[in-house]
Design a protein around this motif. Structure first.
Motif, PDB file in Angstrom:
ATOM      1  N   LEU A   1       0.815  -1.216   0.000  1.00  0.00           N
ATOM      2  CA  LEU A   1       0.000   0.000   0.000  1.00  0.00           C
ATOM      3  C   LEU A   1       0.851   1.271   0.000  1.00  0.00           C
ATOM      4  N   ASN A   2       2.087   1.182   0.487  1.00  0.00           N
ATOM      5  CA  ASN A   2       2.984   2.339   0.435  1.00  0.00           C
ATOM      6  C   ASN A   2       3.451   2.634  -0.986  1.00  0.00           C
ATOM      7  N   GLY A   3       3.423   1.614  -1.859  1.00  0.00           N
ATOM      8  CA  GLY A   3       3.918   1.798  -3.222  1.00  0.00           C
ATOM      9  C   GLY A   3       2.857   1.852  -4.296  1.00  0.00           C
ATOM     10  N   VAL A   4       1.618   1.531  -3.961  1.00  0.00           N
ATOM     11  CA  VAL A   4       0.535   1.467  -4.942  1.00  0.00           C
ATOM     12  C   VAL A   4      -0.676   2.190  -4.376  1.00  0.00           C
ATOM     13  N   THR A   5      -1.349   2.946  -5.216  1.00  0.00           N
ATOM     14  CA  THR A   5      -2.583   3.598  -4.783  1.00  0.00           C
ATOM     15  C   THR A   5      -3.763   2.655  -5.034  1.00  0.00           C
ATOM     16  N   VAL A   6      -4.438   2.273  -3.972  1.00  0.00           N
ATOM     17  CA  VAL A   6      -5.642   1.442  -4.074  1.00  0.00           C
ATOM     18  C   VAL A   6      -6.781   2.270  -3.510  1.00  0.00           C
ATOM     19  N   THR A   7      -7.754   2.568  -4.349  1.00  0.00           N
ATOM     20  CA  THR A   7      -8.865   3.409  -3.953  1.00  0.00           C
ATOM     21  C   THR A   7     -10.011   2.561  -3.416  1.00  0.00           C
ATOM     22  N   PRO A   8     -10.497   2.846  -2.214  1.00  0.00           N
ATOM     23  CA  PRO A   8     -11.683   2.130  -1.728  1.00  0.00           C
ATOM     24  C   PRO A   8     -12.809   2.245  -2.754  1.00  0.00           C
ATOM     25  N   GLY A   9     -13.495   1.125  -2.947  1.00  0.00           N
ATOM     26  CA  GLY A   9     -14.575   1.066  -3.934  1.00  0.00           C
ATOM     27  C   GLY A   9     -14.211   0.260  -5.163  1.00  0.00           C
ATOM     28  N   VAL A  10     -12.896   0.050  -5.419  1.00  0.00           N
ATOM     29  CA  VAL A  10     -12.509  -0.794  -6.548  1.00  0.00           C
ATOM     30  C   VAL A  10     -12.785  -2.242  -6.179  1.00  0.00           C
ATOM     31  N   THR A  11     -12.918  -3.094  -7.193  1.00  0.00           N
ATOM     32  CA  THR A  11     -13.242  -4.496  -6.957  1.00  0.00           C
ATOM     33  C   THR A  11     -12.075  -5.387  -7.350  1.00  0.00           C
ATOM     34  N   LEU A  12     -11.720  -6.305  -6.469  1.00  0.00           N
ATOM     35  CA  LEU A  12     -10.733  -7.340  -6.804  1.00  0.00           C
ATOM     36  C   LEU A  12     -11.464  -8.387  -7.631  1.00  0.00           C
ATOM     37  N   GLN A  13     -10.822  -8.874  -8.665  1.00  0.00           N
ATOM     38  CA  GLN A  13     -11.456  -9.872  -9.536  1.00  0.00           C
ATOM     39  C   GLN A  13     -10.702 -11.162  -9.505  1.00  0.00           C
TER      40      GLN A  13
END
Length: 75
Positions: free
Chosen positions: A63-75
């Protein structure tokens, strides 16, 4: 999969659902020590991942190196 790249989930623990109506697979929190993903009953706090082509790492480092926005879906 996250953003069209494979993401192996290596370690997780069940947690209470912070967003009880989020569809399964939806990221509800992406900060601190874990990536929290909604499940049918509750949620999973993912604490260790292995991104495609990279080494296994704590979710905190990912998470320190990648932006993950709440609301996206893992597939």
């Amino acid at each position: 999969r996250l953003d069209d790249r494979a993401l192996a989930l290596l370690r997780a623990r069940p947690v209470a659902a912070p967003a009880p109506h989020a569809p399964p697979g939806t990221v509800v929190s992406a900060e601190g020590e874990a990536l929290v993903v909604a499940c049918r009953d509750g949620a999973l706090a993912i604490t260790e991942v292995k991104p495609e082509g990279r080494r296994a790492m704590p979710a905190r480092d990912f998470l320190n190196g990648v932006t993950v926005t709440p609301g996206v879906t893992l597939q």
